[in-house]
Structures are given as structure tokens and as C-alpha cells.
Write a protein that holds these residues in place. Structure first.
Motif, PDB file in Angstrom:
ATOM      1  N   GLY A  60      39.860 -64.875  -1.360  1.00 12.62           N
ATOM      2  CA  GLY A  60      41.150 -64.891  -2.047  1.00 12.62           C
ATOM      3  C   GLY A  60      41.783 -66.259  -2.161  1.00 12.62           C
ATOM      4  O   GLY A  60      42.943 -66.363  -2.579  1.00 12.62           O
ATOM      5  N   PHE A  61      41.047 -67.294  -1.819  1.00 11.65           N
ATOM      6  CA  PHE A  61      41.601 -68.643  -1.923  1.00 11.65           C
ATOM      7  C   PHE A  61      41.361 -69.223  -3.321  1.00 11.65           C
ATOM      8  O   PHE A  61      40.289 -69.048  -3.912  1.00 11.65           O
ATOM      9  CB  PHE A  61      40.969 -69.569  -0.882  1.00 11.65           C
ATOM     10  CG  PHE A  61      41.518 -69.400   0.504  1.00 11.65           C
ATOM     11  CD1 PHE A  61      42.529 -70.228   0.979  1.00 11.65           C
ATOM     12  CD2 PHE A  61      41.028 -68.397   1.336  1.00 11.65           C
ATOM     13  CE1 PHE A  61      43.031 -70.066   2.257  1.00 11.65           C
ATOM     14  CE2 PHE A  61      41.521 -68.225   2.613  1.00 11.65           C
ATOM     15  CZ  PHE A  61      42.535 -69.054   3.078  1.00 11.65           C
ATOM     16  N   ILE A  62      42.372 -69.901  -3.835  1.00 11.54           N
ATOM     17  CA  ILE A  62      42.250 -70.696  -5.054  1.00 11.54           C
ATOM     18  C   ILE A  62      42.534 -72.127  -4.613  1.00 11.54           C
ATOM     19  O   ILE A  62      43.628 -72.444  -4.144  1.00 11.54           O
ATOM     20  CB  ILE A  62      43.257 -70.243  -6.129  1.00 11.54           C
ATOM     21  CG1 ILE A  62      43.018 -68.770  -6.500  1.00 11.54           C
ATOM     22  CG2 ILE A  62      43.131 -71.128  -7.372  1.00 11.54           C
ATOM     23  CD1 ILE A  62      44.036 -68.216  -7.483  1.00 11.54           C
ATOM     24  N   PHE A  63      41.549 -73.004  -4.738  1.00 12.95           N
ATOM     25  CA  PHE A  63      41.660 -74.337  -4.153  1.00 12.95           C
ATOM     26  C   PHE A  63      40.906 -75.350  -5.010  1.00 12.95           C
ATOM     27  O   PHE A  63      40.093 -74.993  -5.874  1.00 12.95           O
ATOM     28  CB  PHE A  63      41.118 -74.340  -2.721  1.00 12.95           C
ATOM     29  CG  PHE A  63      39.640 -74.027  -2.636  1.00 12.95           C
ATOM     30  CD1 PHE A  63      38.719 -75.055  -2.485  1.00 12.95           C
ATOM     31  CD2 PHE A  63      39.174 -72.708  -2.701  1.00 12.95           C
ATOM     32  CE1 PHE A  63      37.362 -74.774  -2.405  1.00 12.95           C
ATOM     33  CE2 PHE A  63      37.827 -72.421  -2.615  1.00 12.95           C
ATOM     34  CZ  PHE A  63      36.907 -73.460  -2.477  1.00 12.95           C
ATOM     35  N   GLY A  64      41.183 -76.623  -4.765  1.00 15.45           N
ATOM     36  CA  GLY A  64      40.495 -77.656  -5.536  1.00 15.45           C
ATOM     37  C   GLY A  64      41.173 -78.995  -5.409  1.00 15.45           C
ATOM     38  O   GLY A  64      41.782 -79.308  -4.387  1.00 15.45           O
ATOM     39  N   GLY A  65      41.070 -79.798  -6.473  1.00 18.73           N
ATOM     40  CA  GLY A  65      41.630 -81.140  -6.423  1.00 18.73           C
ATOM     41  C   GLY A  65      41.987 -81.673  -7.792  1.00 18.73           C
ATOM     42  O   GLY A  65      41.487 -81.206  -8.821  1.00 18.73           O
ATOM     43  N   TYR A  66      42.869 -82.669  -7.776  1.00 18.40           N
ATOM     44  CA  TYR A  66      43.317 -83.328  -9.006  1.00 18.40           C
ATOM     45  C   TYR A  66      43.005 -84.808  -8.932  1.00 18.40           C
ATOM     46  O   TYR A  66      43.138 -85.444  -7.876  1.00 18.40           O
ATOM     47  CB  TYR A  66      44.826 -83.144  -9.180  1.00 18.40           C
ATOM     48  CG  TYR A  66      45.436 -84.066 -10.214  1.00 18.40           C
ATOM     49  CD1 TYR A  66      45.335 -83.782 -11.577  1.00 18.40           C
ATOM     50  CD2 TYR A  66      46.092 -85.249  -9.838  1.00 18.40           C
ATOM     51  CE1 TYR A  66      45.879 -84.640 -12.530  1.00 18.40           C
ATOM     52  CE2 TYR A  66      46.639 -86.103 -10.786  1.00 18.40           C
ATOM     53  CZ  TYR A  66      46.527 -85.791 -12.127  1.00 18.40           C
ATOM     54  OH  TYR A  66      47.064 -86.642 -13.079  1.00 18.40           O
ATOM     55  N   THR A  67      42.595 -85.389 -10.069  1.00 18.75           N
ATOM     56  CA  THR A  67      42.469 -86.831 -10.186  1.00 18.75           C
ATOM     57  C   THR A  67      43.042 -87.280 -11.524  1.00 18.75           C
ATOM     58  O   THR A  67      42.847 -86.612 -12.545  1.00 18.75           O
ATOM     59  CB  THR A  67      41.012 -87.311 -10.064  1.00 18.75           C
ATOM     60  OG1 THR A  67      40.967 -88.722 -10.318  1.00 18.75           O
ATOM     61  CG2 THR A  67      40.089 -86.602 -11.056  1.00 18.75           C
ATOM     62  N   ALA A  83      45.750 -88.802  -6.699  1.00 16.94           N
ATOM     63  CA  ALA A  83      44.820 -87.709  -6.377  1.00 16.94           C
ATOM     64  C   ALA A  83      45.356 -86.851  -5.225  1.00 16.94           C
ATOM     65  O   ALA A  83      46.041 -87.348  -4.328  1.00 16.94           O
ATOM     66  CB  ALA A  83      43.453 -88.277  -6.022  1.00 16.94           C
ATOM     67  N   PHE A  84      45.031 -85.567  -5.283  1.00 16.11           N
ATOM     68  CA  PHE A  84      45.390 -84.673  -4.179  1.00 16.11           C
ATOM     69  C   PHE A  84      44.493 -83.444  -4.194  1.00 16.11           C
ATOM     70  O   PHE A  84      43.857 -83.124  -5.215  1.00 16.11           O
ATOM     71  CB  PHE A  84      46.869 -84.254  -4.244  1.00 16.11           C
ATOM     72  CG  PHE A  84      47.257 -83.469  -5.482  1.00 16.11           C
ATOM     73  CD1 PHE A  84      47.053 -82.094  -5.565  1.00 16.11           C
ATOM     74  CD2 PHE A  84      47.853 -84.110  -6.562  1.00 16.11           C
ATOM     75  CE1 PHE A  84      47.423 -81.378  -6.695  1.00 16.11           C
ATOM     76  CE2 PHE A  84      48.226 -83.396  -7.690  1.00 16.11           C
ATOM     77  CZ  PHE A  84      48.010 -82.026  -7.762  1.00 16.11           C
ATOM     78  N   LEU A  85      44.439 -82.751  -3.058  1.00 16.92           N
ATOM     79  CA  LEU A  85      43.785 -81.447  -2.952  1.00 16.92           C
ATOM     80  C   LEU A  85      44.879 -80.388  -2.868  1.00 16.92           C
ATOM     81  O   LEU A  85      46.021 -80.687  -2.527  1.00 16.92           O
ATOM     82  CB  LEU A  85      42.901 -81.383  -1.704  1.00 16.92           C
ATOM     83  CG  LEU A  85      41.828 -82.465  -1.539  1.00 16.92           C
ATOM     84  CD1 LEU A  85      41.016 -82.202  -0.268  1.00 16.92           C
ATOM     85  CD2 LEU A  85      40.925 -82.551  -2.749  1.00 16.92           C
ATOM     86  N   PHE A  86      44.513 -79.147  -3.167  1.00 14.52           N
ATOM     87  CA  PHE A  86      45.507 -78.068  -3.116  1.00 14.52           C
ATOM     88  C   PHE A  86      44.821 -76.765  -2.715  1.00 14.52           C
ATOM     89  O   PHE A  86      43.593 -76.626  -2.809  1.00 14.52           O
ATOM     90  CB  PHE A  86      46.186 -77.887  -4.479  1.00 14.52           C
ATOM     91  CG  PHE A  86      45.247 -77.360  -5.538  1.00 14.52           C
ATOM     92  CD1 PHE A  86      45.093 -75.998  -5.746  1.00 14.52           C
ATOM     93  CD2 PHE A  86      44.504 -78.241  -6.305  1.00 14.52           C
ATOM     94  CE1 PHE A  86      44.207 -75.514  -6.691  1.00 14.52           C
ATOM     95  CE2 PHE A  86      43.612 -77.762  -7.265  1.00 14.52           C
ATOM     96  CZ  PHE A  86      43.473 -76.394  -7.455  1.00 14.52           C
ATOM     97  N   SER A  87      45.645 -75.815  -2.291  1.00 13.18           N
ATOM     98  CA  SER A  87      45.126 -74.486  -1.950  1.00 13.18           C
ATOM     99  C   SER A  87      46.275 -73.498  -1.810  1.00 13.18           C
ATOM    100  O   SER A  87      47.387 -73.873  -1.428  1.00 13.18           O
ATOM    101  CB  SER A  87      44.344 -74.548  -0.634  1.00 13.18           C
ATOM    102  OG  SER A  87      43.930 -73.243  -0.242  1.00 13.18           O
TER     103      SER A  87
END
Length: 448
Positions: A60-67, A83-87
Motif C-alpha cells: 500500500g505504499f506509494i513512494f519515489g523521488g523527484y529531480t 531533489a527529494f524522496l517521498f512516501s
């Protein structure tokens, strides 16, 4: 191919958007459709500017990263302070997403030929399978359980282009009078125009652009303004290939029974990046020189020749093109392929050599920017549209002063004054550019 749809629910998309200033997400890559492999990812996502990588797992996790940087397979680390990661968990929609900023911006992205790689701390498509690897450390500091719950297997992986929607500027960067009086003034200017060359009763504008950019719709929209209601004379719509297969010279009248206007809009087949498909570059040259007859059926595999039936061998000044308008979709500037850009550049060089002035019609500005969608008169207050005009100018090598935004009539049943002003302003610019063309021809050609 059918439209590729995002896995993000409205709630999930809203949660993602809360991590940014006002932005628009456009789906570039979907692993279940394009393949769980790095080659497919790079084919869809390289040189696309800022991107957001989103992974989903069975926990059930939605996660990833932005650049904010473009992937380009340089083999180097890319510095990115943004840049960052998220969840967050999809079963807890009210909770704000966890945002993990980059700890060492110099190593934010490892831009190699593998999948999306956030400083080796979070790597997607590891081994070209539906999985990620995580390595919390000095580049990104996080608890793996909080990021993905310890579930490294992916049920889906998507990559989105992130485009800023900007904001409304305090002052417009171009001044336009959004009044009925201005609309009338523009109409009168167009109606009263007379080309300075006696042998030319009307100036001719060639519309050139990719499939679906809105060439035919632009003529229909201008025609609608002068007819007093929305019309659809030229074939227009949504299609993977060009709906226009013939060369058409469209004449507009000032009302149903009125006199013909001094402008002829010439519609051409849409440009395609594939060789042997869409409008041929050599056909553009023949059209400009006046050799192509009205209703000529284009042959994408072979340009028109002197021995082609209907070829106009002794073209006169009135048969030639006096201005070329490149029609570009504001929603697709960012994703324009290198091959299509090369074809447009080749046409530009040919047109420059012939000496015909050029401008750009930036269409669908309302679809590209919510600010403009809610109020067309905000087009010159939109920082986003200003950026789009600068971007298309840079990619085509055309000054921003030669680019005009327009909104075509597509879903409306009635005319709108502000939409008309944008359309009419574009025609007036064409008129001015055609005047430049006539100014450059020799004195003898202006005489009987």
C-alpha cells in the motif's frame, strides 16, 4: 496505441501535488505498458526536464523521488538541491506525504543507463525487474520501513514530467486591450488591408506544424469570427495521423454573403517524425514557390515533381506564399522529439533561404495553463505561457516577438470576445509579416 492512463487516484495525485508549487503532471512512462527495463525508461524520459518517479507496492505504499534535472545517461552524478524522496500509504489518504530532502545535493542523482537512481539511495527497475533497491546513507537519510514498508517489489512504476504552472504576474508582459472596441478595430484592420503589389489580391499564409497542433482548427476559428458563429469548414479533430491529406487554400468572407477577406490561409498535411510519413520538406518548398495547386493530394513517400499532374510551372506572385506560420501545441512543446525538431529546422532553413517571413502560433494555451483556461485574457499574465513561448522560440530558433498565443474554438458553440481578440491579433501579425515580404521584393514586381 490507446491512451496510457495513470495509476494515481485523484486523492493520490492531490497528495503528490501538495509537495510542489503549482505544477502539472504529465505521464511519460508506465512500466506495465512500456516494460520494466531501463532502456524503455530512458526512451520515454530522457531530456524531459524535471520528473517525478512513482512506485507502488502490495503493502500500500506509494513512494519515489523527484529531480529537477533531466535524465541523459551521462554516467555522472548530477547536483540537484531540489531533489527529494517521498512516501505515504494509500490507505491513509488524510496523512501528509513524507518528504525526504536530499542530504548531499552534489550526489542527488546518479545519471547512468539504469533505471531512475536517486544517489544510489533509491534505485528503480533494478536488474530490469519490477523491484527497487534502497541504501539509506549520506546522500538521503531515511528509514526504509517508512519509505516502502520493507516491500521492495513493485506492482507498478510510473514517471511523470513536472511542469510548473507558474503564477499570475502582477503586470502582463504584453499589453492587450480586452474590449469589444479592440475586436472591432482588429476586424476593420484585416478587412481594409490591401497588398501593395497590384498583381496580388490577397496575401497567402502557409500553416505548417505537427499532426494535431491545430492548423485546420485555426482556420476554422478565424472563419468563425468573421461568420459570426462557430464553424467547422476544414477537417479537424484528434487523430494519430494527419486529417489533412490535401493542400487547401481557404478563403474567408466577411459574413456569409460578404466580400472575400484579403487573407488566404493555406492548410498543409501534418508533420510527422517518421521518414516517408506526413508532409515532405520538399513539398513545403514547392508550396511556398506557388507550384502546388489547390486540393493537391499529398504523397508522403514522394514530393511533388514538375511532371506531377497539376504542377504549376509558371507560378505568379499571387500563387506564392507570403508568410509561413508554424503551428505548435503548447501542451507538447516539451515532448517534441529530436527527429521532429530536425524536420522543423530543415523547413526553417529552406524558408529562410527563399526569404519568406515566419512566425509561430502557439495553440491550446488554455489546455496547457489552468489560469488561461479560466480566463483567456490572462494569457499575457501567465508565467507558464511566457515560459512556453521562450521554450518553443529556443527550439525553433525564432524570437519570442515572432510568437503569438492563440486559443482555437474546439468545444464552444458561441463566440467569445477575448478568444476572438487573440485570433484576430494573430492574423494582424501575419498581415504585418506579409507586408515585410512585399517590402523586400523588387520594385518591378510591384508594378503591372
Amino acid at each position: 496505441m490507446a491512451e496510457v492512463k495513470s495509476n494515481l487516484s485523484k486523492q493520490a495525485e492531490s497528495q503528490l501535488l501538495s509537495l510542489f508549487e503549482p505544477v502539472k503532471l504529465s505521464l511519460l512512462y508506465k512500466a506495465s505498458v512500456h516494460g520494466y527495463n531501463s532502456a524503455a525508461f530512458h526512451n520515454k524520459c530522457d531530456r524531459q526536464g524535471p520528473t517525478l518517479t512513482v512506485g507502488y507496492n502490495n503493502s500500500g505504499f506509494i513512494f519515489g523521488g523527484y529531480t529537477s534535472k533531466s535524465f541523459a545517461q551521462t554516467g555522472q552524478y548530477l547536483a540537484d538541491e531540489k531533489a527529494f524522496l517521498f512516501s505515504w500509504k494509500s490507505n491513509d489518504p488524510e496523512k501528509q506525504p513524507l518528504r525526504i530532502p536530499v542530504a548531499n545535493a552534489q550526489y542527488a542523482i546518479h545519471d547512468n543507463n539504469l533505471g531512475p537512481n536517486f544517489g544510489t539511495a533509491l534505485v528503480f527497475l533494478n536488474g530490469n525487474v519490477a523491484a527497487v533497491i534502497t541504501n539509506p546513507g549520506q546522500y538521503y537519510t531515511f528509514n526504509a520501513a517508512e519509505l516502502h514498508g520493507g516491500d521492495l517489489n513493485l506492482t507498478e512504476c510510473e514517471v511523470y514530467r513536472v511542469e510548473s504552472l507558474g503564477y499570475a504576474l502582477e503586470k502582463p508582459w504584453r499589453t492587450v486591450q480586452w474590449k469589444a472596441e479592440k475586436r472591432k478595430e482588429l476586424i476593420d484592420t484585416i478587412r481594409s488591408y490591401k497588398p501593395p503589389v497590384l498583381s496580388v489580391p490577397q496575401f497567402r499564409v502557409l500553416l505548417v506544424g505537427p499532426v494535431g497542433a491545430g492548423k485546420s482548427s485555426f482556420f476554422n476559428s478565424v472563419n468563425s469570427v468573421f461568420r459570426g458563429h462557430v464553424t467547422n469548414q476544414a477537417p479537424a479533430g484528434s487523430s494519430a495521423t494527419s486529417l489533412t491529406t490535401k493542400f487547401r487554400s481557404y478563403f474567408t468572407k466577411a459574413g456569409r454573403d460578404g466580400k472575400p477577406l484579403p487573407v488566404v490561409l493555406c492548410d498543409s498535411m501534418g508533420l510527422e517524425e517518421v521518414t516517408g510519413a506526413g508532409l515532405d520538406v520538399d513539398d513545403v518548398v514547392s508550396i511556398i514557390k506557388g507550384h502546388v495547386p489547390d486540393r493537391y493530394q499529398f504523397n508522403p513517400s514522394m514530393a511533388i515533381q514538375e511532371n506531377t499532374p497539376g504542377f504549376i510551372k509558371s507560378a505568379e506572385m499571387k500563387d506564392r506564399i507570403h508568410c509561413v506560420a508554424f503551428v505548435m501545441d503548447a501542451c507538447k512543446v516539451k515532448i517534441m522529439s529530436a527527429k521532429l525538431e530536425e524536420k522543423l529546422s530543415a523547413i526553417r532553413k529552406k524558408v529562410n533561404f527563399i526569404g519568406v517571413p515566419q512566425l509561430v502560433l502557439l495553440t491550446k494555451v488554455d489546455e496547457a495553463c489552468e489560469l488561461v483556461a479560466s480566463d483567456v485574457s490572462s494569457v499575457y499574465k501567465s508565467k507558464f505561457i511566457e515560459g512556453k513561448m521562450q521554450e518553443v522560440g529556443a527550439r525553433l530558433g525564432i524570437p519570442v516577438s515572432c510568437i503569438v498565443p492563440v486559443k482555437n474554438y474546439s468545444t464552444e458553440l458561441e463566440l467569445d470576445c477575448n478568444t476572438d481578440i487573440l485570433l484576430l491579433s494573430a492574423v494582424v501579425q501575419m498581415l504585418r509579416f506579409a507586408d515585410n515580404y512585399f517590402d523586400d521584393i523588387s520594385f518591378d514586381e510591384k508594378c503591372d
